[in-house]
Motif scaffolding. Structure first.
Motif, mmCIF file in Angstrom:
data_model
loop_
_atom_site.group_PDB
_atom_site.id
_atom_site.type_symbol
_atom_site.label_atom_id
_atom_site.label_comp_id
_atom_site.label_asym_id
_atom_site.label_seq_id
_atom_site.Cartn_x
_atom_site.Cartn_y
_atom_site.Cartn_z
ATOM 1 N N UNK A 150 41.433 50.508 84.005
ATOM 2 C CA UNK A 150 40.513 50.484 84.690
ATOM 3 C C UNK A 150 38.979 50.697 84.329
ATOM 4 N N UNK A 151 38.299 49.986 83.790
ATOM 5 C CA UNK A 151 37.495 51.008 83.286
ATOM 6 C C UNK A 151 35.853 50.290 84.095
ATOM 7 N N UNK A 176 27.723 52.142 70.100
ATOM 8 C CA UNK A 176 27.542 53.361 69.023
ATOM 9 C C UNK A 176 26.615 52.321 67.689
ATOM 10 N N UNK A 177 25.325 52.601 68.351
ATOM 11 C CA UNK A 177 24.608 51.191 67.119
ATOM 12 C C UNK A 177 23.832 51.981 66.629
ATOM 13 N N UNK A 178 23.713 53.398 66.938
ATOM 14 C CA UNK A 178 22.378 54.331 66.289
ATOM 15 C C UNK A 178 23.464 56.041 66.485
ATOM 16 N N UNK A 179 24.163 56.019 68.204
ATOM 17 C CA UNK A 179 24.518 56.764 68.633
ATOM 18 C C UNK A 179 25.312 57.078 69.408
ATOM 19 N N UNK A 180 26.487 57.528 69.525
ATOM 20 C CA UNK A 180 27.588 56.651 70.393
ATOM 21 C C UNK A 180 26.736 57.156 71.634
ATOM 22 N N UNK A 181 26.775 56.076 72.598
ATOM 23 C CA UNK A 181 26.453 56.440 74.112
ATOM 24 C C UNK A 181 26.951 55.401 74.883
ATOM 25 N N UNK A 182 26.743 56.080 76.003
ATOM 26 C CA UNK A 182 27.602 54.901 77.709
ATOM 27 C C UNK A 182 26.627 53.469 76.789
ATOM 28 N N UNK A 183 27.473 52.374 77.567
ATOM 29 C CA UNK A 183 27.357 50.716 77.272
ATOM 30 C C UNK A 183 25.790 50.749 77.969
ATOM 31 N N UNK A 184 24.440 50.304 77.594
ATOM 32 C CA UNK A 184 23.388 49.970 78.142
ATOM 33 C C UNK A 184 23.247 48.746 79.191
ATOM 34 N N UNK A 185 24.601 47.857 79.305
ATOM 35 C CA UNK A 185 24.273 47.260 79.950
ATOM 36 C C UNK A 185 24.976 47.183 81.116
ATOM 37 N N UNK A 186 24.552 47.360 82.131
ATOM 38 C CA UNK A 186 25.205 48.452 82.850
ATOM 39 C C UNK A 186 25.088 46.935 84.498
ATOM 40 N N UNK A 187 26.120 47.272 85.429
ATOM 41 C CA UNK A 187 26.058 46.102 86.453
ATOM 42 C C UNK A 187 25.528 47.374 87.567
ATOM 43 N N UNK A 188 27.382 47.646 87.942
ATOM 44 C CA UNK A 188 27.580 48.979 88.781
ATOM 45 C C UNK A 188 27.094 50.249 87.904
ATOM 46 N N UNK A 189 25.884 50.660 88.466
ATOM 47 C CA UNK A 189 25.905 51.846 87.621
ATOM 48 C C UNK A 189 26.623 53.187 88.376
ATOM 49 N N UNK A 190 26.723 53.442 89.869
ATOM 50 C CA UNK A 190 28.099 54.516 89.718
ATOM 51 C C UNK A 190 29.216 54.480 89.467
ATOM 52 N N UNK A 191 29.845 53.200 89.107
ATOM 53 C CA UNK A 191 31.167 52.757 88.701
ATOM 54 C C UNK A 191 30.992 52.794 87.127
ATOM 55 N N UNK A 192 30.416 52.022 86.377
ATOM 56 C CA UNK A 192 29.915 52.983 84.871
ATOM 57 C C UNK A 192 30.554 54.115 84.543
ATOM 58 N N UNK A 193 29.664 55.342 85.305
ATOM 59 C CA UNK A 193 29.550 56.797 85.730
ATOM 60 C C UNK A 193 30.829 56.928 85.866
ATOM 61 N N UNK A 194 31.655 57.288 86.189
ATOM 62 C CA UNK A 194 32.978 57.365 86.864
ATOM 63 C C UNK A 194 33.519 56.672 86.079
ATOM 64 N N UNK A 195 33.471 55.437 85.362
ATOM 65 C CA UNK A 195 34.420 54.638 84.193
ATOM 66 C C UNK A 195 34.416 55.925 83.482
#
Length: 544
Positions: A150-151, A176-195
């Motif tokens: 689960x992510x 990875x559009x220009x550099x590898x990064x966390x996804x730019x479309x975020x609904x639940x930021x704490x959950x995204x960071x935990x994932x």
């Protein structure tokens, strides 16, 4: 059990770009990760057919979350191929009711009404998943040695699939559009960071061993850098179609511009021992062998080497082909009189290692000659400007100093008839931007001496026979370089006095030390041990 996979880039509606989905194959069948937008259904069905996946052979469709650019074609693919659809239970409402907010904490209700219309996700696209996944779900019963993790963060039901080989398919968690990064479309930021943290070392989710990450836009090895192995995987996917079309005469830029100019620039090689680096299916290696050179050739894509060996059996020219990487050549120091690279060096991310390895295996006095796309005119921001008759009159050049990270380019041979181009999958080629000064400074810094530079231009007679080459009369598409390894190591300073002689001897000792270090580094790479700042793991061979 070995698993091969194919990255499929599917278009979004209204020219909004593209998204990736992935087709995994093993001896049990095929597995599809995500399905693209509704407008891409026909393209996806074609790609599955080209990959050899027919009705009844697709074992499972896994959706990383419920957004319409990932689930849009799932119902149609299920109906045609008979494969069950699996997704996290939290995102099932997106598929059943076209409700993009079904598992999200925030979002505009107006956008929730507009987006399904924008993507064309209507009543005929709705479906209920056949398998409801959760954290830890095992996909082995379907024949795929993989598990679900689960992510959440992009959506409440976002998941990843971790394979036994250490690959992570994760949808919109990363990009990875220009550099590898966390996804730019975020609904639940704490959950995204935990994932995202689940990718960190020691996390109980067990993702710290992942080797490669595959996401909605782009893919990269763990750690954020595409290496020669990853590039080779793309070239193995290209190799079958590339070999067939090029041998049918559709690679006109090679056959009627690049290779003739390369051979015209080449010194006498009769009786000399040569190495062709990144030989592909062997066309140019055979041209060198016909000049009575004793040729060895390597490529990291075993499919290309298979075709090259088959041609050698049909018409023996004494060429020895090996599956090997240009960043770790399996040859001793000073083994060859000359090395060549026909349009291969620019495809390898570890450019410094390639040039150093070529220098190492050359005998003193030997030469390296190679061709690349022209750094000044093949930039990420290039645009071909044509008149009303379709003739090129200028080029718009931009982003010359752009990122060195891989940009995946899609194209096929323009000389091939349209029906042939439409019947095959476009080549997917990782491109790495290098400036002109980077190339020259790398060669000179390695110890090479510059001998000759050419920028081939097709003649009017050639263009009359092959009109698609007309644009190469406006700017040079290719840059040809020949450099040599000094017959005796160069030194700084020197002279005829005793002090100069001492400096010359010191230069010789320094040169021999560099040679030994280069050999040790190459051996370390071949054995998969740490060498300098990077850790190279042994894996399937990839294109160089």
């Amino acid at each position: 059990m070995s698993h091969d996979f194919l990255a499929l880039s599917l278009p979004l509606p209204f020219g909004m770009g593209s998204v990736n989905c992935y087709l995994v194959h093993n001896d049990k069948g095929f597995y599809l990760v995500d399905s693209g937008a509704p407008n891409a259904t026909a393209r996806l069905q074609k790609e599955l057919g080209l990959a050899g996946c027919g009705p009844g052979e697709l074992r499972l469709i896994v959706l990383t979350h419920g957004d319409f650019d990932h689930i849009g074609s799932a119902a149609r693919i299920r109906a045609r191929f008979g494969a069950p659809i699996a997704m996290h239970r939290a995102d099932a409402g997106m598929a059943e009711r076209a409700d993009m907010l079904a598992s999200r904490k925030s979002g505009s209700k107006m956008m929730a009404r507009i987006v399904p219309l924008l993507f064309g996700f209507g009543q005929d696209r709705l479906f209920s998943p056949d398998v409801l996944l959760e954290d830890g779900s095992d996909l082995t019963p379907y024949g795929w040695q993989a598990r679900v993790v689960a992510l959440p963060g992009h959506s409440g039901g976002s998941i990843g699939v971790v394979t036994a080989e250490g690959n992570l398919f994760c949808g919109d968690l990363f990009e990875n559009t220009t550099v590898p990064a966390m996804g730019s479309i975020v609904d639940d930021r704490p959950a995204m960071l935990a994932s995202v943290q689940k990718e960190g070392p020691g996390h109980p989710a067990g993702l710290s061993g992942t080797r490669r990450v595959f996401c909605v836009w782009g893919a990269w090895p763990r750690g954020g850098v595409m290496d020669h192995r990853e590039v080779g995987r793309y070239w193995n996917e290209n190799a079958e179609v590339w070999t067939r079309l090029s041998r049918q005469g559709y690679d006109t830029y090679r056959d009627h511009l690049n290779t003739p100019a390369f051979l015209a620039m080449l010194p006498e090689v009769r009786g000399r021992n040569g190495l062709d680096i990144g030989c592909g299916e062997g066309y140019n290696t055979r041209q060198l062998a016909r000049r009575v050179a004793r040729m060895t050739a390597i490529d990291v894509a075993e499919v290309f080497i298979g075709h090259a060996r088959a041609e050698e059996e049909r018409e023996p020219l004494g060429i020895e082909y090996q599956v090997a990487s240009a960043v770790a050549l399996p040859f001793g120091d000073a083994s060859f009189d000359f090395c060549t690279g026909f349009m291969s060096f620019m495809d390898i991310p570890e450019t410094k290692l390639v040039v150093r390895e070529a220098y190492r295996v050359l005998k003193p006095g030997g030469f390296l000659q190679f061709s690349i796309t022209h750094p000044c005119f093949n930039t990420p921001g290039r645009r071909n400007l044509r008149d009303e008759n379709g003739r090129t009159y200028a080029f718009e050049i931009g982003d010359y100093f752009g990122t060195e990270d891989a940009v995946i380019q899609e194209w096929t041979f323009s000389a091939a008839p349209k029906d042939i181009r439409d019947s095959v999958r476009p080549f997917r080629v990782p491109a790495f931007n290098r400036t002109l000064s980077q190339w020259f400074n790398l060669l000179l810094g390695t110890g090479f001496v510059l001998e000759q530079v050419e920028e081939p231009r097709p003649s009017d007679e050639v263009v009359a026979q092959h009109p698609n080459l007309q644009d190469a009369q406006v700017v040079p598409y290719f840059l040809l370089l020949r450099v040599s390894k000094p017959a005796w190591p160069q030194t700084v300073g020197g002279g005829i006095d005793s002090g100069g002689a001492v400096r010359m001897m010191s230069g010789r000792r320094s040169w021999h030390r560099r040679q030994r270090r280069s050999a040790i580094a190459a051996q370390s790479l071949r054995e998969g041990v740490r060498c300098g700042p990077s850790l190279w793991k042994s894996s399937d061979s990839m294109r160089s």
